[in-house]
Design a protein around this motif. Structure first.
Motif, PDB file in Angstrom:
ATOM      1  N   PHE A 118      39.881  -1.135   1.011  1.00 36.37           N
ATOM      2  CA  PHE A 118      41.090  -1.385   1.796  1.00 36.37           C
ATOM      3  C   PHE A 118      41.599  -0.099   2.435  1.00 36.37           C
ATOM      4  O   PHE A 118      41.555   0.976   1.831  1.00 36.37           O
ATOM      5  CB  PHE A 118      42.166  -2.003   0.897  1.00 36.37           C
ATOM      6  CG  PHE A 118      41.689  -3.259   0.219  1.00 36.37           C
ATOM      7  CD1 PHE A 118      41.749  -4.474   0.881  1.00 36.37           C
ATOM      8  CD2 PHE A 118      41.132  -3.222  -1.055  1.00 36.37           C
ATOM      9  CE1 PHE A 118      41.282  -5.633   0.270  1.00 36.37           C
ATOM     10  CE2 PHE A 118      40.662  -4.369  -1.670  1.00 36.37           C
ATOM     11  CZ  PHE A 118      40.741  -5.585  -1.003  1.00 36.37           C
ATOM     12  N   ALA A 119      42.077  -0.243   3.661  1.00 41.87           N
ATOM     13  CA  ALA A 119      42.555   0.919   4.406  1.00 41.87           C
ATOM     14  C   ALA A 119      43.977   1.300   4.037  1.00 41.87           C
ATOM     15  O   ALA A 119      44.409   2.409   4.331  1.00 41.87           O
ATOM     16  CB  ALA A 119      42.487   0.633   5.906  1.00 41.87           C
ATOM     17  N   SER A 120      44.705   0.380   3.399  1.00 41.41           N
ATOM     18  CA  SER A 120      46.097   0.659   3.038  1.00 41.41           C
ATOM     19  C   SER A 120      46.162   1.108   1.586  1.00 41.41           C
ATOM     20  O   SER A 120      45.245   1.746   1.079  1.00 41.41           O
ATOM     21  CB  SER A 120      46.967  -0.574   3.288  1.00 41.41           C
ATOM     22  OG  SER A 120      46.535  -1.657   2.504  1.00 41.41           O
ATOM     23  N   SER A 121      47.234   0.760   0.886  1.00 36.99           N
ATOM     24  CA  SER A 121      47.457   1.280  -0.464  1.00 36.99           C
ATOM     25  C   SER A 121      46.587   0.620  -1.526  1.00 36.99           C
ATOM     26  O   SER A 121      46.520   1.097  -2.650  1.00 36.99           O
ATOM     27  CB  SER A 121      48.933   1.113  -0.847  1.00 36.99           C
ATOM     28  OG  SER A 121      49.288  -0.257  -0.791  1.00 36.99           O
ATOM     29  N   ASP A 122      45.947  -0.495  -1.187  1.00 35.64           N
ATOM     30  CA  ASP A 122      45.082  -1.148  -2.152  1.00 35.64           C
ATOM     31  C   ASP A 122      43.870  -0.252  -2.448  1.00 35.64           C
ATOM     32  O   ASP A 122      43.446   0.529  -1.618  1.00 35.64           O
ATOM     33  CB  ASP A 122      44.590  -2.493  -1.612  1.00 35.64           C
ATOM     34  CG  ASP A 122      45.738  -3.420  -1.256  1.00 35.64           C
ATOM     35  OD1 ASP A 122      46.050  -3.501  -0.061  1.00 35.64           O
ATOM     36  OD2 ASP A 122      46.300  -4.031  -2.161  1.00 35.64           O
ATOM     37  N   LEU A 123      43.321  -0.384  -3.627  1.00 36.30           N
ATOM     38  CA  LEU A 123      42.166   0.413  -4.015  1.00 36.30           C
ATOM     39  C   LEU A 123      40.977  -0.508  -4.257  1.00 36.30           C
ATOM     40  O   LEU A 123      41.142  -1.655  -4.637  1.00 36.30           O
ATOM     41  CB  LEU A 123      42.488   1.212  -5.284  1.00 36.30           C
ATOM     42  CG  LEU A 123      43.584   2.270  -5.133  1.00 36.30           C
ATOM     43  CD1 LEU A 123      43.878   2.914  -6.490  1.00 36.30           C
ATOM     44  CD2 LEU A 123      43.184   3.334  -4.121  1.00 36.30           C
ATOM     45  N   PRO A 124      39.759  -0.011  -4.029  1.00 36.28           N
ATOM     46  CA  PRO A 124      39.436   1.346  -3.585  1.00 36.28           C
ATOM     47  C   PRO A 124      39.546   1.508  -2.075  1.00 36.28           C
ATOM     48  O   PRO A 124      39.529   0.529  -1.340  1.00 36.28           O
ATOM     49  CB  PRO A 124      37.985   1.507  -4.032  1.00 36.28           C
ATOM     50  CG  PRO A 124      37.432   0.114  -3.904  1.00 36.28           C
ATOM     51  CD  PRO A 124      38.553  -0.805  -4.320  1.00 36.28           C
ATOM     52  N   SER A 175      46.625  -5.815   1.710  1.00 36.11           N
ATOM     53  CA  SER A 175      47.811  -6.668   1.730  1.00 36.11           C
ATOM     54  C   SER A 175      48.502  -6.615   0.367  1.00 36.11           C
ATOM     55  O   SER A 175      47.864  -6.364  -0.662  1.00 36.11           O
ATOM     56  CB  SER A 175      47.417  -8.118   2.048  1.00 36.11           C
ATOM     57  OG  SER A 175      48.510  -8.994   1.930  1.00 36.11           O
ATOM     58  N   THR A 176      49.807  -6.857   0.370  1.00 33.13           N
ATOM     59  CA  THR A 176      50.532  -7.001  -0.891  1.00 33.13           C
ATOM     60  C   THR A 176      50.384  -8.414  -1.455  1.00 33.13           C
ATOM     61  O   THR A 176      50.809  -8.676  -2.576  1.00 33.13           O
ATOM     62  CB  THR A 176      52.026  -6.695  -0.688  1.00 33.13           C
ATOM     63  OG1 THR A 176      52.544  -7.559   0.334  1.00 33.13           O
ATOM     64  CG2 THR A 176      52.226  -5.241  -0.262  1.00 33.13           C
TER      65      THR A 176
END
Length: 247
Positions: free
Chosen positions: A165-171, A137-138
């Protein structure tokens, strides 16, 4: 006297598994609380939509509704989208907004249930590295909430727990798996912090091919129905009803 209707508000998805899971959870809640009317509505993609369902309930003479977001964290949908819809509810309705599902010890218990169903046992906890894989999430608070769940699982006895995280968050989950291997984990399991199968679960599965175990999403586990009913009762005990505004 009839109890207020429980209206589960799901996000909705082009993937049919999402709606199937939401309706199945609604059925499970009905079986746990016979006599309670449980409806499922969607913010997008699927029917019935939440506004249409609220209109139908008002037209049938329903006057009290508890709205439960089928969400794990208080991100944008919980804080902006759903309140905006509820402000336009038909005027006869008294709306009791329930909180999102997380955080709750029942979610950690559900995650452990799914891990045991995937082949692990309680005896494996101390030697198993765990990746808690969320959608991402953003919203900073939502990401922090996932980290809180990871810490709770580690306190419960899992060797090491890394949120991913599966989206742009890392790792990403695959990076977290590698980290746990380097730290000496005897085995590594990926635990999706998701309610329903769909796009993000498929992505997590692709990122988890080097893990030893991949558990199922939270879904319709008994603890999920128990948690939904807990949120229902909390809303009735503590909320001042919001009266709909639409004519």
């Amino acid at each position: 006297m009839h109890s207020p209707v429980l209206l589960i508000i799901a996000h909705g998805s082009r993937d049919p598994r999402h709606a199937t899971c939401a309706f199945a959870l609604g059925s499970r809640i009905r079986s746990e609380r016979p006599g309670l009317r449980v409806e499922v509505g969607f913010l997008d993609f699927n029917t019935p939509s939440v506004p249409a369902l609220l209109e139908r309930l008002a037209g049938e003479g329903v006057r009290e509704v508890v709205t439960l977001p089928l969400l794990l964290t208080r991100a944008y949908h919980a804080t902006v989208d759903i309140p905006a819809i509820l402000r336009l509810a038909p005027s006869p309705l008294r709306i009791y907004p329930a909180d999102v599902l997380g955080p709750s010890p029942l979610l950690a218990r559900t995650l452990e249930r799914r891990l045991y169903e995937a082949g692990l046992s309680p005896a494996d906890k101390g030697s198993t590295g765990l990746v808690l894989a969320a959608a991402g999430s953003t919203d900073v608070a939502a990401v922090s909430a996932v980290s809180d769940v990871a810490r709770a699982l580690q306190r419960a006895g899992w060797s090491q727990v890394i949120p991913a995280f599966a989206s742009s968050d890392l790792p990403r989950p695959d990076e977290a798996v590698r980290t746990l291997r380097l730290r000496g984990a005897e085995r590594v399991a990926v635990s999706p912090y998701l309610i329903a199968p769909g796009f993000f679960l498929d992505r997590i599965a692709r990122y988890s091919q080097t893990a030893d175990y991949l558990s199922a999403p939270l879904g319709t586990a008994p603890e999920m129905a128990q948690l939904a009913l807990t949120r229902y009762e909390e809303a009735l005990d503590s909320s001042v009803p919001r009266v709909g505004q639409a004519a």
